[in-house]
Design a protein around this motif. Structure first.
Motif, PDB file in Angstrom:
ATOM      1  N   ASN A   8       3.696  11.355   2.478  1.00 43.34           N
ATOM      2  CA  ASN A   8       3.079  10.034   2.573  1.00 43.34           C
ATOM      3  C   ASN A   8       2.252   9.670   1.343  1.00 43.34           C
ATOM      4  O   ASN A   8       2.250   8.523   0.913  1.00 43.34           O
ATOM      5  CB  ASN A   8       2.212   9.936   3.820  1.00 43.34           C
ATOM      6  CG  ASN A   8       3.036   9.838   5.084  1.00 43.34           C
ATOM      7  OD1 ASN A   8       4.236   9.561   5.036  1.00 43.34           O
ATOM      8  ND2 ASN A   8       2.404  10.060   6.213  1.00 43.34           N
ATOM      9  N   ARG A  11       4.498   8.388  -1.251  1.00 44.87           N
ATOM     10  CA  ARG A  11       4.977   7.039  -0.935  1.00 44.87           C
ATOM     11  C   ARG A  11       3.939   6.010  -1.360  1.00 44.87           C
ATOM     12  O   ARG A  11       4.269   4.979  -1.921  1.00 44.87           O
ATOM     13  CB  ARG A  11       5.260   6.888   0.557  1.00 44.87           C
ATOM     14  CG  ARG A  11       6.528   7.549   0.967  1.00 44.87           C
ATOM     15  CD  ARG A  11       6.819   7.269   2.422  1.00 44.87           C
ATOM     16  NE  ARG A  11       7.880   8.140   2.866  1.00 44.87           N
ATOM     17  CZ  ARG A  11       8.908   7.730   3.571  1.00 44.87           C
ATOM     18  NH1 ARG A  11       9.003   6.492   3.950  1.00 44.87           N
ATOM     19  NH2 ARG A  11       9.842   8.585   3.929  1.00 44.87           N
ATOM     20  N   ARG A  12       2.688   6.301  -1.085  1.00 48.26           N
ATOM     21  CA  ARG A  12       1.621   5.377  -1.491  1.00 48.26           C
ATOM     22  C   ARG A  12       1.639   5.201  -3.000  1.00 48.26           C
ATOM     23  O   ARG A  12       1.495   4.083  -3.505  1.00 48.26           O
ATOM     24  CB  ARG A  12       0.264   5.893  -1.028  1.00 48.26           C
ATOM     25  CG  ARG A  12      -0.874   4.969  -1.436  1.00 48.26           C
ATOM     26  CD  ARG A  12      -2.191   5.420  -0.887  1.00 48.26           C
ATOM     27  NE  ARG A  12      -2.277   4.951   0.487  1.00 48.26           N
ATOM     28  CZ  ARG A  12      -3.340   5.095   1.246  1.00 48.26           C
ATOM     29  NH1 ARG A  12      -4.405   5.718   0.790  1.00 48.26           N
ATOM     30  NH2 ARG A  12      -3.358   4.644   2.467  1.00 48.26           N
ATOM     31  N   TRP A  15       4.524   2.801  -3.851  1.00 49.80           N
ATOM     32  CA  TRP A  15       4.264   1.393  -3.571  1.00 49.80           C
ATOM     33  C   TRP A  15       3.226   0.836  -4.539  1.00 49.80           C
ATOM     34  O   TRP A  15       3.314  -0.315  -4.964  1.00 49.80           O
ATOM     35  CB  TRP A  15       3.826   1.196  -2.127  1.00 49.80           C
ATOM     36  CG  TRP A  15       4.734   1.813  -1.102  1.00 49.80           C
ATOM     37  CD1 TRP A  15       4.342   2.355   0.087  1.00 49.80           C
ATOM     38  CD2 TRP A  15       6.163   1.946  -1.136  1.00 49.80           C
ATOM     39  NE1 TRP A  15       5.447   2.810   0.770  1.00 49.80           N
ATOM     40  CE2 TRP A  15       6.569   2.579   0.046  1.00 49.80           C
ATOM     41  CE3 TRP A  15       7.146   1.597  -2.066  1.00 49.80           C
ATOM     42  CZ2 TRP A  15       7.903   2.871   0.319  1.00 49.80           C
ATOM     43  CZ3 TRP A  15       8.481   1.897  -1.799  1.00 49.80           C
ATOM     44  CH2 TRP A  15       8.846   2.512  -0.619  1.00 49.80           C
ATOM     45  N   ASP A  37      12.721   3.961   4.582  1.00 52.03           N
ATOM     46  CA  ASP A  37      11.425   3.619   5.151  1.00 52.03           C
ATOM     47  C   ASP A  37      11.599   2.498   6.164  1.00 52.03           C
ATOM     48  O   ASP A  37      12.661   1.890   6.239  1.00 52.03           O
ATOM     49  CB  ASP A  37      10.453   3.194   4.058  1.00 52.03           C
ATOM     50  CG  ASP A  37       9.040   3.666   4.331  1.00 52.03           C
ATOM     51  OD1 ASP A  37       8.702   3.875   5.520  1.00 52.03           O
ATOM     52  OD2 ASP A  37       8.274   3.827   3.380  1.00 52.03           O
ATOM     53  N   ARG A  50       3.146   5.815  12.815  1.00 53.06           N
ATOM     54  CA  ARG A  50       2.820   5.984  11.407  1.00 53.06           C
ATOM     55  C   ARG A  50       1.693   5.045  11.000  1.00 53.06           C
ATOM     56  O   ARG A  50       1.508   3.995  11.599  1.00 53.06           O
ATOM     57  CB  ARG A  50       4.061   5.712  10.564  1.00 53.06           C
ATOM     58  CG  ARG A  50       5.156   6.727  10.903  1.00 53.06           C
ATOM     59  CD  ARG A  50       6.442   6.397  10.251  1.00 53.06           C
ATOM     60  NE  ARG A  50       6.285   6.536   8.808  1.00 53.06           N
ATOM     61  CZ  ARG A  50       7.148   6.041   7.929  1.00 53.06           C
ATOM     62  NH1 ARG A  50       8.196   5.397   8.331  1.00 53.06           N
ATOM     63  NH2 ARG A  50       6.958   6.204   6.647  1.00 53.06           N
ATOM     64  N   TRP A  53      -0.625   1.395   6.572  1.00 48.90           N
ATOM     65  CA  TRP A  53      -0.501   1.250   5.120  1.00 48.90           C
ATOM     66  C   TRP A  53       0.892   1.633   4.632  1.00 48.90           C
ATOM     67  O   TRP A  53       1.353   1.123   3.607  1.00 48.90           O
ATOM     68  CB  TRP A  53      -1.584   2.023   4.366  1.00 48.90           C
ATOM     69  CG  TRP A  53      -1.541   3.502   4.497  1.00 48.90           C
ATOM     70  CD1 TRP A  53      -2.293   4.263   5.350  1.00 48.90           C
ATOM     71  CD2 TRP A  53      -0.727   4.425   3.763  1.00 48.90           C
ATOM     72  NE1 TRP A  53      -1.985   5.591   5.192  1.00 48.90           N
ATOM     73  CE2 TRP A  53      -1.018   5.725   4.225  1.00 48.90           C
ATOM     74  CE3 TRP A  53       0.235   4.278   2.781  1.00 48.90           C
ATOM     75  CZ2 TRP A  53      -0.390   6.855   3.724  1.00 48.90           C
ATOM     76  CZ3 TRP A  53       0.865   5.412   2.277  1.00 48.90           C
ATOM     77  CH2 TRP A  53       0.545   6.672   2.749  1.00 48.90           C
ATOM     78  N   LEU A  54       1.595   2.521   5.366  1.00 44.98           N
ATOM     79  CA  LEU A  54       2.955   2.867   4.959  1.00 44.98           C
ATOM     80  C   LEU A  54       3.872   1.662   5.081  1.00 44.98           C
ATOM     81  O   LEU A  54       4.712   1.398   4.212  1.00 44.98           O
ATOM     82  CB  LEU A  54       3.497   4.023   5.813  1.00 44.98           C
ATOM     83  CG  LEU A  54       3.067   5.412   5.408  1.00 44.98           C
ATOM     84  CD1 LEU A  54       3.541   6.427   6.442  1.00 44.98           C
ATOM     85  CD2 LEU A  54       3.630   5.766   4.041  1.00 44.98           C
ATOM     86  N   TYR A  55       3.733   0.911   6.156  1.00 44.60           N
ATOM     87  CA  TYR A  55       4.567  -0.264   6.352  1.00 44.60           C
ATOM     88  C   TYR A  55       4.158  -1.378   5.393  1.00 44.60           C
ATOM     89  O   TYR A  55       5.000  -2.047   4.799  1.00 44.60           O
ATOM     90  CB  TYR A  55       4.471  -0.769   7.797  1.00 44.60           C
ATOM     91  CG  TYR A  55       4.903   0.276   8.795  1.00 44.60           C
ATOM     92  CD1 TYR A  55       6.197   0.760   8.809  1.00 44.60           C
ATOM     93  CD2 TYR A  55       4.003   0.787   9.704  1.00 44.60           C
ATOM     94  CE1 TYR A  55       6.596   1.724   9.721  1.00 44.60           C
ATOM     95  CE2 TYR A  55       4.389   1.745  10.639  1.00 44.60           C
ATOM     96  CZ  TYR A  55       5.694   2.209  10.615  1.00 44.60           C
ATOM     97  OH  TYR A  55       6.081   3.161  11.518  1.00 44.60           O
ATOM     98  N   PHE A  58       5.396  -0.787   1.872  1.00 45.35           N
ATOM     99  CA  PHE A  58       6.827  -1.008   1.722  1.00 45.35           C
ATOM    100  C   PHE A  58       7.163  -2.496   1.707  1.00 45.35           C
ATOM    101  O   PHE A  58       8.024  -2.939   0.962  1.00 45.35           O
ATOM    102  CB  PHE A  58       7.576  -0.293   2.841  1.00 45.35           C
ATOM    103  CG  PHE A  58       9.071  -0.362   2.719  1.00 45.35           C
ATOM    104  CD1 PHE A  58       9.715   0.006   1.552  1.00 45.35           C
ATOM    105  CD2 PHE A  58       9.851  -0.772   3.788  1.00 45.35           C
ATOM    106  CE1 PHE A  58      11.095  -0.048   1.444  1.00 45.35           C
ATOM    107  CE2 PHE A  58      11.227  -0.825   3.691  1.00 45.35           C
ATOM    108  CZ  PHE A  58      11.840  -0.463   2.514  1.00 45.35           C
TER     109      PHE A  58
END
Length: 59
Positions: A8, A11-12, A15, A37, A50, A53-55, A58
């Motif tokens: 994760n 991933r941040r 993005w 994702d 989840r 912030w992950l969504y 993305f």
């Protein structure tokens, strides 16, 4: 590898990199990849929820 990283925190970083890149040029650009994702928790079945912030990253 830009997106779809299983970690994760990575991933941040991905993005955030995209957000930085968009400010560097007014020219059109396109990124094609299998980001692996989701856009929302409702897009998945089962498992843990989840972090938002992950969504948002993305999107």
């Amino acid at each position: 590898m830009l997106g779809g990283h299983s970690n994760n925190a990575r991933r941040r970083q991905s993005w955030n990199l995209l957000c930085d890149l968009v400010t560097m040029s007014t020219d059109p650009w396109c990124i094609i990849d299998d980001f692996n994702d989701l856009l929302a928790n409702g897009d998945k079945r089962g498992g843990y929820e989840r972090p938002a912030w992950l969504y948002n990253g993305f999107r």
